[in-house]
Design a protein around this motif. Structure first.
Motif, short mmCIF file in Angstrom:
data_model
loop_
_atom_site.label_atom_id
_atom_site.label_comp_id
_atom_site.label_asym_id
_atom_site.label_seq_id
_atom_site.Cartn_x
_atom_site.Cartn_y
_atom_site.Cartn_z
N ARG A 603 0.82 -1.33 0.12
CA ARG A 603 0.21 0.24 0.12
C ARG A 603 0.94 1.28 -0.01
NH1 ARG A 603 -2.45 -3.43 3.91
NH2 ARG A 603 -1.86 -2.24 5.70
N SER A 604 2.07 1.24 0.56
CA SER A 604 3.08 2.29 0.39
C SER A 604 3.43 2.75 -0.91
CB SER A 604 4.26 1.96 1.23
OG SER A 604 4.04 1.78 2.61
N CYS A 605 3.05 1.97 -1.94
CA CYS A 605 3.61 2.42 -3.35
C CYS A 605 2.28 2.28 -4.38
CB CYS A 605 4.74 1.75 -3.81
SG CYS A 605 4.70 -0.12 -3.64
N LEU A 606 1.40 2.47 -3.83
CA LEU A 606 -0.03 2.26 -4.72
C LEU A 606 -0.10 3.39 -5.67
CD1 LEU A 606 -3.21 1.73 -2.16
CD2 LEU A 606 -1.80 -0.07 -3.68
N PRO A 607 -0.65 2.94 -7.15
CA PRO A 607 -0.92 3.92 -8.21
C PRO A 607 -1.85 4.74 -7.79
CG PRO A 607 -1.71 1.62 -8.69
CD PRO A 607 -0.86 1.59 -7.31
N ASP A 608 -2.21 5.89 -8.30
CA ASP A 608 -3.43 6.84 -8.19
C ASP A 608 -4.57 6.03 -8.39
OD1 ASP A 608 -1.16 8.59 -7.84
OD2 ASP A 608 -1.48 9.93 -9.71
N GLY A 609 -5.38 6.60 -7.52
CA GLY A 609 -6.95 6.12 -7.73
C GLY A 609 -7.90 6.76 -6.97
N PRO A 610 -9.19 6.99 -7.31
CA PRO A 610 -9.96 7.82 -6.50
C PRO A 610 -10.58 7.30 -5.18
CG PRO A 610 -11.39 6.83 -8.39
CD PRO A 610 -9.89 6.49 -8.48
#
Length: 641
Positions: A603-610
């Protein structure tokens, strides 16, 4: 343990105007009933000892003396009870009459709260009889032989909570006294009222209480006069309402001829958690200059066994039926708006989505279709890539292909089998050993295909992973964990199902609808292990990590309110009673906390998302946590359950 719950009651007793003896008997009776139900604090309507509609009788010495004698009787007859009672009556202070809420416990008067705002317009004439708290020049009053605090700024401290009181019109003021009390520590506001009825007024009142409880991040208990008050010019319906931070917990039956006791439990731990997180609440305390409240300690009471009457939704991310349509429409619109901005900003020509025939990829595809329609772009710009592997079943494969065909997008089929077999040879892995390497290699191969096709077509890989999977770390690191924009990142698994159902019923043709409904009924699986002898899904996610409905429940109360495992376990046993036994809930609760802590690095390097709801686990949004934090305390508490 009471887990932070405070049991409160709004009483609507029978009343006879100016008959203090009758009214006191009814008050005592309801206090006794409430005590038997484990109620800790009970609220009565405005002027409950005399009746609110006495009019000019409030200037009669006999009525004022009888009201005080009535209070003395209540004190004497309830001195053995632990319950805190708040009753309404006129109180004489320095030759003036105060519209007061008198708080009592164990035969003692704890304090007298004076009404601040006296309505004197339309049908109200309170300034004719009463003096406002703003005109008080004393901080104490002698009542029933006791010298006690009086004012509009009293805070009552119990072993479980701190509460404040306002009276009727105070709530309707531009800045209600309850707002100041909340900022100074009141977690529950009690409002005794004589709110009369009129067309549309009740819905406005409920909106007002809901907003005030939400603005103050507090519980709110409201009790208004009912049957027996004079109907010379107005009618009283007997409103008993209990709110918690904007949410209605319990309410009375309006226009009932029977006396009522509305009981519920306010979760003060939840209120404290909300206030800790909401920094605006703390900042608002700067406006309290000159409004210092007087703290009053109550008698210590041993906690009774907690018996909750309020209900808990087993699926807290999924609204009730009458709100589901609007909720799904809003969530879906947020997802579409997020993807629309990202596509326009990047100038992407295509949206590339891996379509597995499962729920998550289906929702991502539907968001892409709606986005392209909104932009006026051809759906052929959506590249649906189906990538059959060793575990792909006929059901999911055909659902994927059928859905892409009926939606009119571009389709490509690229098998990953040969590429994975070659990869296994390259790394010297036995293809018959179905371990984590076997599974993750397939997930990463699929991601590589999607990324490369996006490069080929000047496109963007749209991620499919949902909030629940990301919370549990149920994603292959740098495999399906990665995308260029994750449209489902804020949507929990329990809601994904309803969103797909909602689109099936509200936004697609009949052929697509049939496929979508079958996808909803398909077991959740990554399909990385070969099917069984009948060609059916063998690898079922919920058999491995546990039921998503449980994990979503755990996630909601852990992240949204910071509850400890024992409280989450307690609530889960209530919400899922008859569905899962205690040992099953305990088992999966341990799994949740172990996985949540261990998988933070993903979760520390998740892609962008709304973000679409009240919870996000984006490192740029709601949740920042070290990847190497210890879960020992949380698991220790679970072991001791």
């Amino acid at each position: 343990m009471n887990y932070g719950f405070v049991k409160v009651a709004a009483a609507v007793p029978h009343v006879k105007v100016a008959d203090c003896k009758f009214n006191v008997e009814k008050i005592e009776s309801l206090i006794a009933v409430a005590e038997g139900k484990g109620v800790q604090i009970i609220l009565f309507p405005e002027m409950s000892i005399t009746g609110y509609t006495c009019g000019d009788l409030f200037s009669q010495q006999l009525l004022l003396e009888e009201a005080e004698m009535g209070l003395m009787q209540i004190l004497n007859n309830t001195r053995q009870l632990d319950i805190i009672s708040i009753v309404g009556m006129p109180v004489i202070v320095n030759s003036t009459v105060i519209n007061a809420a008198v708080t009592i416990q164990k035969g003692k008067i704890l304090g007298v709260t004076a009404k601040t705002y006296l309505p004197n317009y339309k049908e109200f004439y309170e300034q004719r009889w009463f003096t406002s708290a703003l005109q008080l020049r004393t901080e104490t009053v002698r009542l029933c032989g006791q010298v006690v605090p009086i004012g509009a700024n009293l805070l009552f401290e119990t072993s479980d909570t701190t509460f404040g009181i306002e009276i009727c019109e105070d709530l309707w003021a531009t800045i209600p006294p309850g707002s100041s009390l909340a900022l100074q520590g009141a977690e529950i506001i009690f409002n005794m009222s004589a709110d009369n009825e009129g067309i549309g007024k009740h819905s406005y009142l409920r909106s007002l209480i809901s907003q005030q409880s939400a603005r103050c991040i507090a519980g709110y208990v409201f009790s208004s006069c009912g049957f027996g008050e004079s109907t010379t010019d107005v009618v009283f319906a007997g409103n008993g309402l209990i709110y918690e931070n904007g949410t209605l917990l319990a309410q009375s039956e309006r226009f009932s001829m029977e006396e009522q006791l509305v009981v519920s439990e306010i979760d003060v731990e939840r209120i404290r958690a909300e206030r800790r997180v909401n920094t605006t609440f703390a900042a608002s305390q700067a406006n309290l200059e000159g409004k210092r409240a007087i703290a009053i300690a109550t008698e210590f009471v041993n906690s009774k066994e907690l018996n909750l009457t309020r209900k808990f939704n087993a699926h807290p991310f999924v609204p009730q039926d009458n709100e589901l349509h609007e909720h799904c429409e809003e969530v879906f619109s947020i997802q579409v708006a997020g993807l629309t901005q990202r596509l326009v900003h990047t100038g992407a020509k295509t949206a590339v989505v891996g379509i597995s025939g499962g729920l998550d990829s289906t929702l991502a595809l539907l968001v892409c279709v709606k986005t392209f329609d909104k932009l006026g772009w051809s759906r052929k710009g959506i590249l649906g890539i189906t990538m059959p592997g060793f575990g792909t079943t006929d059901r999911t494969y055909h659902n994927a292909v059928n859905l892409m065909n009926s939606l009119g997008i571009s389709i490509r089929e690229i098998s990953i089998k040969d590429a994975c077999i070659q990869h296994f040879k390259d790394i010297d892995h036995d293809v018959n050993v179905h371990d984590v390497t076997y599974e993750n290699s397939q997930a990463r191969e699929r991601t590589q295909i999607l990324m490369d096709i996006a490069n080929q077509t000047w496109g963007m890989v749209v991620g499919t992973g949902d909030l629940s999977e990301l919370a549990l770390g149920w994603a292959t690191y740098n495999g399906d964990h990665m995308s260029m924009y994750g449209v489902n990142a804020g949507v929990p698994k329990t809601l994904v199902k309803y969103l797909v159902q909602w689109v099936a019923k509200n936004g697609v043709d009949e052929e697509s609808k049939a496929t979508l409904l079958d996808i909803v009924d398909t077991p959740i699986s990554p399909e990385l292990i070969p099917a069984d002898e009948n060609g059916d899904i063998k690898q079922k996610t919920e058999d491995l990590v546990g039921p998503y409905e449980l994990h979503d429940f755990f996630l909601y109360y852990f992240l949204r309110f910071g509850f400890r495992p024992s409280k989450i376990y307690y609530l889960a046993n209530i919400a899922f009673g008859g569905v899962y036994d205690e040992e099953t809930i305990k088992k999966w609760l341990s799994t949740f906390f172990r996985r949540f802590f261990n998988q933070q690095f993903k979760r520390s390097c998740l892609p962008d998302g709304p973000k679409v709801g009240s919870i996000s686990i984006s490192p740029r949004g709601d949740w920042r946590m070290p990847s190497d934090a210890s879960f020992a305390m949380w698991l220790k508490e679970i072991e001791n359950l």
